[in-house]
Scaffold this motif. Structure first.
Motif, short mmCIF file in Angstrom:
data_model
loop_
_atom_site.label_atom_id
_atom_site.label_comp_id
_atom_site.label_asym_id
_atom_site.label_seq_id
_atom_site.Cartn_x
_atom_site.Cartn_y
_atom_site.Cartn_z
N SER A 27 56.14 48.90 37.32
CA SER A 27 54.90 48.33 36.81
C SER A 27 55.07 46.85 36.50
CB SER A 27 54.45 49.09 35.57
OG SER A 27 53.24 48.56 35.06
N ILE A 28 54.36 46.01 37.24
CA ILE A 28 54.46 44.56 37.05
C ILE A 28 53.10 43.88 37.08
CG2 ILE A 28 56.79 44.40 37.97
CD1 ILE A 28 55.47 43.35 40.59
N PHE A 29 52.13 44.45 37.73
CA PHE A 29 50.88 43.74 37.98
C PHE A 29 50.00 43.59 36.75
CE2 PHE A 29 51.65 45.52 42.39
CZ PHE A 29 52.16 44.33 42.88
N GLY A 30 50.29 44.33 35.73
CA GLY A 30 49.56 44.16 34.49
C GLY A 30 50.04 42.98 33.66
N ARG A 31 51.16 42.41 34.04
CA ARG A 31 51.75 41.32 33.26
C ARG A 31 52.02 40.07 34.08
NH1 ARG A 31 54.38 45.93 32.27
NH2 ARG A 31 56.15 45.32 33.59
N ALA A 49 44.35 35.17 48.90
CA ALA A 49 43.65 35.57 47.68
C ALA A 49 44.66 35.76 46.58
CB ALA A 49 42.85 36.87 47.90
N GLY A 50 44.20 35.69 45.34
CA GLY A 50 45.07 35.89 44.20
C GLY A 50 44.36 36.62 43.09
N GLY A 55 43.09 39.97 35.55
CA GLY A 55 42.06 40.45 36.47
C GLY A 55 41.20 39.37 37.10
N ASN A 56 41.39 38.11 36.73
CA ASN A 56 40.64 37.04 37.37
C ASN A 56 41.12 36.87 38.80
OD1 ASN A 56 39.15 36.40 35.04
ND2 ASN A 56 40.86 35.17 34.26
N THR A 57 40.19 36.59 39.71
CA THR A 57 40.52 36.54 41.12
C THR A 57 40.09 35.24 41.77
OG1 THR A 57 38.45 37.62 41.78
CG2 THR A 57 40.35 39.04 41.34
N VAL A 58 40.79 34.89 42.84
CA VAL A 58 40.43 33.81 43.73
C VAL A 58 40.35 34.42 45.11
CG1 VAL A 58 41.07 31.59 44.72
CG2 VAL A 58 41.58 32.08 42.31
N THR A 64 38.38 40.60 49.39
CA THR A 64 38.31 40.96 47.99
C THR A 64 39.65 41.54 47.55
OG1 THR A 64 35.94 41.48 48.16
CG2 THR A 64 37.13 42.33 46.24
N ILE A 65 40.12 41.10 46.39
CA ILE A 65 41.39 41.58 45.87
C ILE A 65 41.13 42.41 44.62
CG2 ILE A 65 41.82 39.53 44.45
CD1 ILE A 65 44.79 39.76 45.24
#
Length: 116
Positions: A27-31, A49-50, A55-58, A64-65
């Motif tokens: 688990s890494i994507f929450g941090r 994309a990022g 949860g903010n996206t570019v 869509t990410i």
């Protein structure tokens, strides 16, 4: 060391859609912030994309990410694909491992080919 693995790349016709997945070994994507890059033969690797840990996206108008923390997975939804989207797509995350140390982690990539 965390590992990333992309999946979902394949041959698709112009105008079609694909959803790429990037799964982390822990688990890494929450941090941590995460991004999708792509690289076509003979060209520079470019940002697609990022998504931030919050949860903010570019994103672009066609891509869509998103992420599912319960699955340790981030997604890249690609719609209305065009031949110029053909490339190897890479998952990337920068992980802070110490107060003043960070590690860049890349997946091995997944091939997306848009052609009729």
């Amino acid at each position: 060391q965390v590992q990333l693995m992309e999946s979902g790349g394949e041959l698709v016709q112009p105008g079609g859609s694909l959803r790429l997945s990037c799964t982390a070994s822990r688990s890494i994507f929450g941090r941590n912030d995460m991004a999708w890059y792509r690289q076509a033969p003979g060209k520079e690797r470019e940002l697609v994309a990022g998504i931030s840990s919050g949860g903010n996206t570019v994103v672009s108008g066609r891509f869509t990410i998103s992420k599912d923390l319960s699955r340790n997975t981030v997604y890249l939804q690609m719609n209305d694909l065009k031949p110029e989207d053909t490339a190897v797509y890479y998952c990337y995350v920068k992980i802070q491992v110490a107060i003043e140390a960070a590690v860049d982690v890349w997946g091995p990539g997944t091939q997306v080919t848009v052609s009729s």
